[in-house]
Design an enzyme around this catalytic site. Structure first.
Site, PDB file in Angstrom:
ATOM      1  N   TYR A 182       0.840  -1.207   0.000  1.00 23.53           N
ATOM      2  CA  TYR A 182       0.000   0.000   0.000  1.00 23.53           C
ATOM      3  C   TYR A 182       0.882   1.266   0.000  1.00 23.53           C
ATOM      4  O   TYR A 182       0.651   2.200  -0.780  1.00 23.53           O
ATOM      5  CB  TYR A 182      -0.896  -0.045   1.235  1.00 23.53           C
ATOM      6  CG  TYR A 182      -1.883   1.089   1.383  1.00 23.53           C
ATOM      7  CD1 TYR A 182      -3.059   1.116   0.647  1.00 23.53           C
ATOM      8  CD2 TYR A 182      -1.647   2.129   2.281  1.00 23.53           C
ATOM      9  CE1 TYR A 182      -3.977   2.152   0.801  1.00 23.53           C
ATOM     10  CE2 TYR A 182      -2.558   3.168   2.443  1.00 23.53           C
ATOM     11  CZ  TYR A 182      -3.721   3.174   1.698  1.00 23.53           C
ATOM     12  OH  TYR A 182      -4.615   4.200   1.857  1.00 23.53           O
ATOM     13  N   LYS A 224       1.148   4.238  -2.814  1.00 20.42           N
ATOM     14  CA  LYS A 224       0.817   5.634  -2.500  1.00 20.42           C
ATOM     15  C   LYS A 224       2.014   6.559  -2.727  1.00 20.42           C
ATOM     16  O   LYS A 224       1.848   7.737  -3.069  1.00 20.42           O
ATOM     17  CB  LYS A 224       0.308   5.740  -1.060  1.00 20.42           C
ATOM     18  CG  LYS A 224      -1.029   5.005  -0.826  1.00 20.42           C
ATOM     19  CD  LYS A 224      -2.143   5.574  -1.699  1.00 20.42           C
ATOM     20  CE  LYS A 224      -3.504   4.970  -1.417  1.00 20.42           C
ATOM     21  NZ  LYS A 224      -4.555   5.525  -2.281  1.00 20.42           N
TER      22      LYS A 224
HETATM   23  P1  NAD Z   1     -13.283   2.921   1.194  1.00 23.07           P
HETATM   24  O1  NAD Z   1     -12.805   1.499   1.162  1.00 23.07           O
HETATM   25  O2  NAD Z   1     -14.304   3.303   2.211  1.00 23.07           O
HETATM   26  O3  NAD Z   1     -13.816   3.361  -0.244  1.00 23.07           O
HETATM   27  C1  NAD Z   1     -13.100   3.076  -1.414  1.00 23.07           C
HETATM   28  C2  NAD Z   1     -14.058   2.963  -2.574  1.00 23.07           C
HETATM   29  O4  NAD Z   1     -13.294   2.605  -3.747  1.00 23.07           O
HETATM   30  C3  NAD Z   1     -15.127   1.837  -2.383  1.00 23.07           C
HETATM   31  O5  NAD Z   1     -16.403   2.333  -2.681  1.00 23.07           O
HETATM   32  C4  NAD Z   1     -14.670   0.768  -3.352  1.00 23.07           C
HETATM   33  O6  NAD Z   1     -15.736  -0.029  -3.874  1.00 23.07           O
HETATM   34  C5  NAD Z   1     -13.992   1.605  -4.448  1.00 23.07           C
HETATM   35  N1  NAD Z   1     -13.090   0.800  -5.271  1.00 23.07           N
HETATM   36  C6  NAD Z   1     -12.225  -0.159  -4.863  1.00 23.07           C
HETATM   37  N2  NAD Z   1     -11.600  -0.690  -5.921  1.00 23.07           N
HETATM   38  C7  NAD Z   1     -12.068  -0.058  -7.030  1.00 23.07           C
HETATM   39  C8  NAD Z   1     -11.808  -0.157  -8.410  1.00 23.07           C
HETATM   40  N3  NAD Z   1     -10.920  -1.054  -8.890  1.00 23.07           N
HETATM   41  N4  NAD Z   1     -12.458   0.657  -9.260  1.00 23.07           N
HETATM   42  C9  NAD Z   1     -13.354   1.559  -8.793  1.00 23.07           C
HETATM   43  N5  NAD Z   1     -13.650   1.699  -7.495  1.00 23.07           N
HETATM   44  C10 NAD Z   1     -13.018   0.899  -6.614  1.00 23.07           C
HETATM   45  O7  NAD Z   1     -11.956   3.779   1.319  1.00 23.07           O
HETATM   46  P2  NAD Z   1     -11.725   5.294   1.841  1.00 23.07           P
HETATM   47  O8  NAD Z   1     -11.237   5.204   3.236  1.00 23.07           O
HETATM   48  O9  NAD Z   1     -12.874   6.152   1.488  1.00 23.07           O
HETATM   49  O10 NAD Z   1     -10.459   5.682   0.947  1.00 23.07           O
HETATM   50  C11 NAD Z   1     -10.537   6.440  -0.251  1.00 23.07           C
HETATM   51  C12 NAD Z   1      -9.118   6.720  -0.732  1.00 23.07           C
HETATM   52  O11 NAD Z   1      -8.405   7.417   0.305  1.00 23.07           O
HETATM   53  C13 NAD Z   1      -8.309   5.456  -1.029  1.00 23.07           C
HETATM   54  O12 NAD Z   1      -7.468   5.691  -2.131  1.00 23.07           O
HETATM   55  C14 NAD Z   1      -7.482   5.279   0.217  1.00 23.07           C
HETATM   56  O13 NAD Z   1      -6.300   4.552  -0.017  1.00 23.07           O
HETATM   57  C15 NAD Z   1      -7.205   6.720   0.586  1.00 23.07           C
HETATM   58  N6  NAD Z   1      -6.841   6.909   2.008  1.00 23.07           N
HETATM   59  C16 NAD Z   1      -7.713   6.573   3.016  1.00 23.07           C
HETATM   60  C17 NAD Z   1      -7.310   6.768   4.331  1.00 23.07           C
HETATM   61  C18 NAD Z   1      -8.201   6.431   5.490  1.00 23.07           C
HETATM   62  O14 NAD Z   1      -7.748   6.557   6.633  1.00 23.07           O
HETATM   63  N7  NAD Z   1      -9.447   6.039   5.286  1.00 23.07           N
HETATM   64  C19 NAD Z   1      -6.041   7.272   4.614  1.00 23.07           C
HETATM   65  C20 NAD Z   1      -5.193   7.593   3.570  1.00 23.07           C
HETATM   66  C21 NAD Z   1      -5.614   7.412   2.267  1.00 23.07           C
END
Ligand code: NAD
Length: 248
Positions: free
Chosen positions: A156, A160
Site C-alpha cells: 500500500y 501511494k
Molecule cells: P473505502 O474502502 O471506504 O472506499 C473506497 C471505494 O473505492 C469503495 O467504494 C470501493 O468499492 C472503491 N473501489 C475499490 N476498488 C475499485 C476499483 N478497482 N475501481 C473503482 N472503485 C473501486 O476507502 P476510503 O477510506 O474512502 O479511501 C478512499 C481513498 O483514500 C483510497 O485511495 C485510500 O487509499 C485513501 N486513504 C484513506 C485513508 C483512510 O484513513 N481512510 C487514509 C489515507 C488514504
C-alpha cells in the site's frame, strides 16, 4: 460562495467513504458530478439522488479504475453525457495489509493495480480532453504512509508513494497547458477502510496525532475542494497532508 459553479467533476471509488464525501462537497459548490465505483448499486443510486438535491447533474457509473479499457470507456461516456471534464479525482483504493514475510504476489499486484495503475489509466484518458480545453485539475489520493512508510503496508505504501511521483511528473508535463495535478495525503480517516483496525491500533494512532482525533471524510473533502477550485490556481505538483499533524 460556490467555488465550482458549472464545473464537471469525475470522482472514482465514490460509492462510500472519502470519495462520496468529495462528491457531495463538490455538488454543494455547484459542480456537476460523474462518479464511478466497481459496481453500480443501491449506494450509487442513493448518492445520485443526494447529489441531484443540490440542483446539479449527477450520474454513477460501474467502472473498474484498475482496467485501462474501462477507464477509457468511462471518460468517453462522461464526456458524452456531461460535455467535458474539468476535475478528476483519482480516489479509488484498497488495502491488502500484511508483513512482507506473509505478503503474497497476488496481494502486491492487486494493490499496485487498483491504487497506482488506476491513476495512470484515468489521468491518461482525461488528459486529451483537458489539453484540448486548455484547463483542468487532477487530484490523486495518496496517503501519509506513502511519505513515511508503514510496517505491514509495504504494498500500500509503495502504491501511494508511486502516486506522489506520478503527480509531480504530470504537474511538470501538463503545467504549460494550464492543467494542475496535486496529491492529498490523508492520515487516519474514519471510514469503512479503517473500521477494520483493532481498538488497540486505533488508540495508538490517535495517541500519535497532535490534534488527538481521527480525521473525518469531511476534512479530506475540504482539502479536495480547495485543490479543485481556483483558490489553488497557482498550486501544482504538491502533496497536501490532511493528517492532524501526525507526520510533518
Ligand atoms: P473505502 O474502502 O471506504 O472506499 C473506497 C471505494 O473505492 C469503495 O467504494 C470501493 O468499492 C472503491 N473501489 C475499490 N476498488 C475499485 C476499483 N478497482 N475501481 C473503482 N472503485 C473501486 O476507502 P476510503 O477510506 O474512502 O479511501 C478512499 C481513498 O483514500 C483510497 O485511495 C485510500 O487509499 C485513501 N486513504 C484513506 C485513508 C483512510 O484513513 N481512510 C487514509 C489515507 C488514504
Amino acid at each position: 460562495m460556490n467555488l465550482l459553479d458549472g464545473k464537471v467533476a469525475l470522482i472514482t471509488g465514490a460509492n462510500r467513504g472519502i470519495g462520496k464525501n468529495i462528491a457531495l462537497k463538490y455538488a454543494a459548490h455547484g459542480a456537476n458530478i460523474a462518479f464511478s465505483d466497481i459496481a453500480y448499486n443501491e449506494d450509487s443510486k442513493k448518492l445520485e439522488e443526494e447529489l441531484k438535491a443540490f440542483g446539479v447533474s449527477a450520474k454513477g457509473y460501474a467502472s473498474d479504475a484498475s482496467s485501462f479499457p474501462d477507464a477509457e470507456k468511462l471518460v468517453t461516456d462522461v464526456v458524452n453525457d456531461f460535455g467535458k471534464i474539468d476535475i478528476l479525482v483519482n480516489n479509488a483504493g484498497i488495502t491488502r495489509d500484511n508483513l512482507l514475510l506473509r505478503m503474497t504476489e497476488a496481494d502486491w499486484d492487486l494493490v499496485m493495480k487498483v491504487n497506482l495503475k488506476s491513476v495512470f489509466n484515468l489521468t491518461k484518458a482525461v488528459q486529451r480532453f483537458m489539453i484540448k480545453q486548455r484547463s483542468g485539475t487532477i487530484i490523486n489520493m495518496s496517503s501519509v504512509v506513502g511519505i513515511e512508510g508503514n510496517g505491514g503496508q509495504s504494498n500500500y505504501s509503495a502504491s501511494k508513494a508511486g502516486i506522489i511521483g506520478f503527480s509531480k511528473s504530470i504537474a511538470m508535463e501538463l503545467g504549460s497547458r494550464n492543467i494542475r495535478c496535486n496529491a492529498i495525503a490523508p492520515g487516519f480517516i474514519e471510514t469503512e477502510m479503517t473500521a477494520k483496525l483493532t481498538e488497540e491500533i486505533r488508540n495508538e494512532w490517535i495517541e500519535d496525532i497532535p490534534l488527538k482525533r481521527p480525521g473525518t471524510t469531511d476534512d479530506v473533502a475540504n482539502a479536495a475542494l480547495f485543490l479543485a477550485s481556483d483558490l489553488s490556481g497557482y498550486i501544482t505538483g504538491q502533496v497536501l497532508s490532511v493528517c492532524g499533524g501526525m507526520h510533518t
